[in-house]
Scaffold this motif. Structure first.
Motif, PDB file in Angstrom:
ATOM      1  N   ILE A 107      -7.430  -1.546   4.978  1.00  0.00           N
ATOM      2  CA  ILE A 107      -7.817  -3.148   5.135  1.00  0.00           C
ATOM      3  C   ILE A 107      -6.939  -3.724   6.137  1.00  0.00           C
ATOM      4  O   ILE A 107      -7.225  -4.260   6.811  1.00  0.00           O
ATOM      5  N   ALA A 108      -5.452  -3.333   6.018  1.00  0.00           N
ATOM      6  CA  ALA A 108      -4.516  -4.224   6.744  1.00  0.00           C
ATOM      7  C   ALA A 108      -4.740  -3.595   8.240  1.00  0.00           C
ATOM      8  O   ALA A 108      -4.414  -4.260   9.387  1.00  0.00           O
ATOM      9  N   LEU A 109      -4.661  -2.074   8.370  1.00  0.00           N
ATOM     10  CA  LEU A 109      -4.814  -1.762   9.867  1.00  0.00           C
ATOM     11  C   LEU A 109      -6.148  -2.383  10.449  1.00  0.00           C
ATOM     12  O   LEU A 109      -6.077  -2.603  11.668  1.00  0.00           O
ATOM     13  N   SER A 122       0.744  -1.259  -0.112  1.00  0.00           N
ATOM     14  CA  SER A 122       0.018  -0.166   0.125  1.00  0.00           C
ATOM     15  C   SER A 122       1.031   1.158   0.049  1.00  0.00           C
ATOM     16  O   SER A 122       0.675   2.323  -0.688  1.00  0.00           O
ATOM     17  N   LEU A 147      -7.435  -5.258  10.020  1.00  0.00           N
ATOM     18  CA  LEU A 147      -7.283  -6.643  10.330  1.00  0.00           C
ATOM     19  C   LEU A 147      -6.521  -6.703  11.528  1.00  0.00           C
ATOM     20  O   LEU A 147      -6.375  -7.611  12.477  1.00  0.00           O
ATOM     21  N   VAL A 148      -5.387  -5.720  11.552  1.00  0.00           N
ATOM     22  CA  VAL A 148      -4.586  -5.775  12.719  1.00  0.00           C
ATOM     23  C   VAL A 148      -5.300  -5.313  13.831  1.00  0.00           C
ATOM     24  O   VAL A 148      -4.995  -5.848  15.122  1.00  0.00           O
ATOM     25  N   LEU A 158      -5.777  -0.483   0.634  1.00  0.00           N
ATOM     26  CA  LEU A 158      -5.418  -1.794   1.372  1.00  0.00           C
ATOM     27  C   LEU A 158      -4.533  -1.213   2.706  1.00  0.00           C
ATOM     28  O   LEU A 158      -4.750  -2.092   3.526  1.00  0.00           O
ATOM     29  N   LEU A 159      -4.119  -0.260   2.791  1.00  0.00           N
ATOM     30  CA  LEU A 159      -3.655   0.234   4.153  1.00  0.00           C
ATOM     31  C   LEU A 159      -4.774   0.044   5.223  1.00  0.00           C
ATOM     32  O   LEU A 159      -4.524  -0.451   6.295  1.00  0.00           O
TER      33      LEU A 159
END
Length: 197
Positions: free
Chosen positions: A14-16, A3, A18-19, A11-12
């Motif tokens: 979604i990643a944040l 990202s 999920l974390v 994408l950033l």
């Protein structure tokens, strides 16, 4: 990393997300500790092998916050459990619920909602062999709303159940059958019992 290198903010995000979900789930369980008082009794508290007794558990919420979404399990001798699975604990109000409609709290939790802070649980036990068996502590479990994190607490102490040998009456009618038909000298018709394990 992808990202940042491709400037993909979606994408950033979604990643944040999920974390952060497991972190929030863990915090939701850790920040809501279970504070209860457990009482335990057996009725009868002395049982013969192969007999049955009833275990009575009293669970009282001594925390300020209400207690809900908790499951419970009793532990038995040497870490075994007399229960096939965790059972749901009924919701319990907290000490904060003891503020009465009269506007006061007596400091002992004896407000109009005090009865909802305590639940009584009963279940049968049928020990098969004689001995002394310790039951407890109760294990309480709670998960987060997402079902990702499960926390368990062992609460309450241990309580001992004494199981005596099985009592079996002798065939016949007491001393009369043992003495070849003679009755005891005092004229009583008593029966003799022996204990077997």
């Amino acid at each position: 990393m992808v990202s940042f290198s491709e400037n993909r903010r979606d994408l950033l995000f979604i990643a944040l997300l999920l974390v952060s979900v497991p972190i929030v789930a863990g915090l939701s369980v850790a920040l809501r500790p279970v504070r209860v008082r457990v009482g335990r009794d057996f009725r009868p508290n002395l049982v013969s092998a192969g007999g049955q007794t009833t275990e009575l558990l009293t669970v009282e919420n001594v925390g300020v916050q209400p207690l809900s979404g908790v499951r419970w399990r009793e532990t038995g001798p040497m870490g075994t459990t007399p229960m096939p699975r965790d059972l749901p604990l009924p919701p319990l109000s907290g000490l904060g619920g003891a503020w009465g409609r009269s506007g006061g709290w007596d400091g002992f939790g004896e407000g109009p909602d005090a009865a909802a802070r305590t639940v009584r649980l009963e279940f049968p036990l049928a020990p098969h062999a004689r001995g002394r068996y310790e039951y407890g502590p109760v294990v309480l479990a709670r998960s987060d709303p997402f079902g990702l994190v499960m926390a368990r607490w062992a609460v309450g102490g241990r309580h001992e159940l004494v199981v005596t040998p099985r009592v079996t009456p002798l065939p016949g009618r007491g001393h009369a059958s043992m003495l070849g038909g003679e009755k005891p000298s005092n004229g009583s018709d008593c029966s003799t019992r022996i204990r077997t394990s």
